[in-house]
Scaffold this motif. Structure first.
Motif, mmCIF file in Angstrom:
data_model
loop_
_atom_site.group_PDB
_atom_site.id
_atom_site.type_symbol
_atom_site.label_atom_id
_atom_site.label_comp_id
_atom_site.label_asym_id
_atom_site.label_seq_id
_atom_site.Cartn_x
_atom_site.Cartn_y
_atom_site.Cartn_z
ATOM 1 N N ALA A 43 0.814 -1.230 0.000
ATOM 2 C CA ALA A 43 0.000 0.000 0.000
ATOM 3 C C ALA A 43 0.839 1.268 0.000
ATOM 4 N N ASN A 44 2.168 1.124 -0.088
ATOM 5 C CA ASN A 44 3.015 2.322 0.013
ATOM 6 C C ASN A 44 3.174 3.074 -1.309
ATOM 7 N N THR A 45 2.767 2.465 -2.410
ATOM 8 C CA THR A 45 2.968 3.117 -3.714
ATOM 9 C C THR A 45 1.938 2.611 -4.722
ATOM 10 N N CYS A 80 3.278 -3.598 4.345
ATOM 11 C CA CYS A 80 4.371 -3.201 3.438
ATOM 12 C C CYS A 80 5.702 -3.807 3.869
ATOM 13 N N ARG A 81 6.590 -3.988 2.887
ATOM 14 C CA ARG A 81 7.880 -4.595 3.230
ATOM 15 C C ARG A 81 8.903 -3.557 3.673
ATOM 16 N N ASP A 82 8.694 -2.293 3.276
ATOM 17 C CA ASP A 82 9.655 -1.245 3.608
ATOM 18 C C ASP A 82 8.948 -0.195 4.460
ATOM 19 N N ASN A 139 -5.241 -8.215 -1.746
ATOM 20 C CA ASN A 139 -3.950 -8.811 -2.108
ATOM 21 C C ASN A 139 -3.430 -8.082 -3.343
ATOM 22 N N ASN A 140 -2.772 -6.955 -3.091
ATOM 23 C CA ASN A 140 -2.400 -6.035 -4.166
ATOM 24 C C ASN A 140 -0.918 -6.095 -4.549
ATOM 25 N N ALA A 141 -0.038 -6.358 -3.594
ATOM 26 C CA ALA A 141 1.413 -6.261 -3.860
ATOM 27 C C ALA A 141 1.803 -7.169 -5.017
ATOM 28 N N ALA A 157 6.781 -16.186 -16.548
ATOM 29 C CA ALA A 157 6.654 -16.451 -15.098
ATOM 30 C C ALA A 157 5.695 -15.438 -14.455
ATOM 31 N N TYR A 158 5.732 -14.193 -14.939
ATOM 32 C CA TYR A 158 4.758 -13.201 -14.431
ATOM 33 C C TYR A 158 3.350 -13.645 -14.824
ATOM 34 N N GLY A 159 3.206 -14.071 -16.083
ATOM 35 C CA GLY A 159 1.902 -14.550 -16.566
ATOM 36 C C GLY A 159 1.399 -15.719 -15.734
ATOM 37 N N ILE A 164 -3.693 -0.881 -17.704
ATOM 38 C CA ILE A 164 -2.245 -0.690 -17.826
ATOM 39 C C ILE A 164 -1.956 0.655 -17.162
ATOM 40 N N VAL A 165 -1.223 0.590 -16.080
ATOM 41 C CA VAL A 165 -1.170 1.722 -15.143
ATOM 42 C C VAL A 165 0.263 2.227 -14.977
ATOM 43 N N ARG A 166 0.413 3.550 -14.933
ATOM 44 C CA ARG A 166 1.751 4.161 -14.813
ATOM 45 C C ARG A 166 2.250 4.079 -13.361
ATOM 46 N N THR A 167 2.910 2.963 -13.029
ATOM 47 C CA THR A 167 3.452 2.775 -11.672
ATOM 48 C C THR A 167 4.891 2.270 -11.779
ATOM 49 N N LYS A 168 5.447 1.936 -10.629
ATOM 50 C CA LYS A 168 6.838 1.439 -10.622
ATOM 51 C C LYS A 168 6.935 -0.030 -11.035
HETATM 52 N N1 LIG Z 1 0.726 -1.279 -13.220
HETATM 53 C C1 LIG Z 1 0.091 -2.049 -14.098
HETATM 54 O O1 LIG Z 1 0.015 -1.735 -15.304
HETATM 55 C C2 LIG Z 1 -0.573 -3.301 -13.655
HETATM 56 C C3 LIG Z 1 -0.519 -3.775 -12.347
HETATM 57 N N2 LIG Z 1 -1.134 -4.955 -12.008
HETATM 58 C C4 LIG Z 1 -1.031 -5.491 -10.634
HETATM 59 O O2 LIG Z 1 -1.392 -4.497 -9.703
HETATM 60 C C5 LIG Z 1 -0.711 -4.715 -8.455
HETATM 61 C C6 LIG Z 1 -0.104 -3.423 -7.967
HETATM 62 O O3 LIG Z 1 0.906 -3.044 -8.879
HETATM 63 P P1 LIG Z 1 1.432 -1.550 -9.099
HETATM 64 O O4 LIG Z 1 0.851 -0.632 -8.115
HETATM 65 O O5 LIG Z 1 1.318 -1.281 -10.526
HETATM 66 O O6 LIG Z 1 2.998 -1.798 -8.792
HETATM 67 P P2 LIG Z 1 4.078 -1.012 -7.918
HETATM 68 O O7 LIG Z 1 5.388 -1.628 -8.295
HETATM 69 O O8 LIG Z 1 3.906 0.450 -8.021
HETATM 70 O O9 LIG Z 1 3.678 -1.461 -6.424
HETATM 71 C C7 LIG Z 1 3.841 -2.785 -6.015
HETATM 72 C C8 LIG Z 1 3.754 -2.889 -4.514
HETATM 73 O O10 LIG Z 1 4.039 -4.243 -4.135
HETATM 74 C C9 LIG Z 1 5.036 -4.234 -3.126
HETATM 75 N N3 LIG Z 1 5.822 -5.462 -3.073
HETATM 76 C C10 LIG Z 1 6.623 -5.993 -4.011
HETATM 77 N N4 LIG Z 1 7.240 -7.079 -3.550
HETATM 78 C C11 LIG Z 1 6.794 -7.269 -2.265
HETATM 79 C C12 LIG Z 1 7.088 -8.197 -1.233
HETATM 80 N N5 LIG Z 1 8.000 -9.174 -1.386
HETATM 81 N N6 LIG Z 1 6.436 -8.073 -0.057
HETATM 82 C C13 LIG Z 1 5.557 -7.076 0.146
HETATM 83 N N7 LIG Z 1 5.273 -6.142 -0.762
HETATM 84 C C14 LIG Z 1 5.897 -6.234 -1.965
HETATM 85 C C15 LIG Z 1 5.899 -3.027 -3.475
HETATM 86 O O11 LIG Z 1 6.728 -2.647 -2.386
HETATM 87 P P3 LIG Z 1 8.035 -1.703 -2.617
HETATM 88 O O12 LIG Z 1 7.526 -0.304 -2.849
HETATM 89 O O13 LIG Z 1 8.778 -1.859 -1.339
HETATM 90 O O14 LIG Z 1 8.751 -2.242 -3.810
HETATM 91 C C16 LIG Z 1 4.806 -2.024 -3.794
HETATM 92 O O15 LIG Z 1 4.260 -1.530 -2.600
HETATM 93 C C17 LIG Z 1 0.298 -5.834 -8.727
HETATM 94 O O16 LIG Z 1 -0.208 -7.040 -8.215
HETATM 95 C C18 LIG Z 1 0.373 -5.894 -10.243
HETATM 96 O O17 LIG Z 1 0.712 -7.178 -10.711
HETATM 97 C C19 LIG Z 1 -1.841 -5.667 -12.923
HETATM 98 C C20 LIG Z 1 -1.952 -5.245 -14.201
HETATM 99 C C21 LIG Z 1 -1.311 -4.056 -14.688
#
Ligand SMILES: NC(=O)C1=CN([C@@H]2O[C@H](COP(=O)(O)OP(=O)(O)OC[C@H]3O[C@@H](n4cnc5c(N)ncnc54)[C@H](OP(=O)(O)O)[C@@H]3O)[C@@H](O)[C@H]2O)C=CC1
Ligand SMILES: CC1=C(/C=C/C(C)=C/C=C/C(C)=C/C=O)C(C)(C)CCC1
Length: 301
Positions: A31-33, A54-56, A108-110, A183-185, A216-220
């Protein structure tokens, strides 16, 4: 499912509702990003108690402050959760089971995408381990509390990328052959199959489950993307969603009262969506369930 995406699917799915969540408790992993943070911000604005898993913790503190300031809701807590380590998942769940009277929504978002080959603390391929197995174990450890809190919901972030892989039952950790996109798939396909099985096993408990493709979302998330996909990304970038837009389907699944009557489906743009045939394979869903239990050393019937 076809890989042809309409403009509506790229931009669409804005959802507006003034529904409140006062008195409800929501756990959001990652939930941090990105999408998780925007989901937390929205649900905090509706009055929910938010547990940011969150992990960090440093990164989480910054997001927590932002969400508190924005929403005026001070009932936002951070708990350490590293989904790549079953010890951390067990410690997190133990604390939640001890401290929380109820959990009404588990999100379950991470997730991680297309990272170089690596393994979790327990020896699972990283993407399958974090995206599927980590959340599978987390859900297992919280399921009794979710049942006691019913009506309650479990939302699992999957992706259109569930079509990029298959479930390799004979090489689930990709030890013989690792392809980061496949593997992601595999992990995102597992998310949908898990949601389907959960819905069946939770029938008549008041706990419902939903799988989500956020767009498809502009994230990290794209940090490990290979050159080919980064080029594709550049092409479609004008049509991608902001994190706020990307959070809408998750929020819809968490809040929409009508969804109490549905469970086990796949949603995008705040409505039911079509997934691949492999994602509707209940026999495979059952095999994946058994394998996941075996890998985690748990019994969950
Ligand atoms: N963005 C996109 O286009 C799409 C995203 N999704 C799905 O949406 C979800 C959210 O993704 P999105 O916000 O885009 O990605 P981000 O990379 O912005 O955020 C992912 C989050 O997951 C956390 N995370 C990663 N590894 C772990 C771990 N080992 N333990 C705990 N937390 C972890 C990250 O923590 P930290 O900041 O510390 O790295 C971060 O908070 C994901 O499940 C992704 O597969 C699905 C389809 C498209
Ligand atoms: C160029 C192009 C595409 C680009 C796809 C991309 C860039 C997908 C990224 C997906 C992610 C990040 C998934 C995460 O789970 C489409 C839409 C298939 C349509 C055909 C043309």
């Amino acid at each position: 499912m076809s890989n042809i995406y309409t403009l509506r699917e790229m931009f669409g799915g804005q959802w507006s509702s003034s529904a409140r969540l006062d008195g409800k408790t929501v756990i959001i992993t990652g939930a941090n990003t990105g999408i998780g943070k925007e989901t937390a911000r929205d649900l905090a604005g509706r009055g929910a108690r938010i547990i940011m898993a969150c992990r960090d913790l440093d990164k989480a503190e910054g997001a927590q402050k932002e969400i508190m300031d924005d929403s005026g809701n001070q009932n936002i807590v951070i708990r350490k959760l590293d989904l790549s380590d079953t010890k951390s998942i067990r410690e997190f769940a133990e604390a939640i089971n001890k401290e929380e009277r109820a959990i009404h929504v588990l999100i379950n978002n991470a997730g991680i995408m297309m990272c170089p080959y690596s393994k979790t603390a327990d020896g699972f391929e990283m993407q399958f381990g974090v995206n599927h197995l980590g959340h599978f174990l987390l859900t297992f450890l919280l399921i009794d509390l979710l049942k006691r809190s019913a009506p309650s919901r479990i939302i699992i972030l999957s992706s259109m990328a569930h079509g990029w892989g298959t479930i390799a039952l004979d090489d689930i950790n990709s030890e013989r052959n690792y392809h980061s996109r496949r593997a992601y798939g595999q992990s995102k396909l597992a998310n949908i199959l898990f949601t389907r099985s959960l819905a069946k096993k939770l029938k008549d408990t008041g706990v419902t489950a939903y799988a989500v493709h956020p767009g498809i979302v502009r994230t990290k998330l794209k940090r490990h993307m290979n050159l080919g996909l980064l080029i594709m990304w550049k092409i479609v970038r004008p049509f991608t969603k902001t994190p706020v837009q990307g959070a809408q389907t998750t929020i819809f699944c968490a809040v929409e009262p009508e969804l109490d009557k549905e469970s086990g489906g796949y949603y995008s743009n705040c409505r039911p969506s079509r997934c691949t045939r492999a994602a509707r394979d209940d026999e495979m869903a059952e095999k994946l369930w058994e394998l996941s239990c075996k890998m985690l050393g748990i019994v969950w019937n």
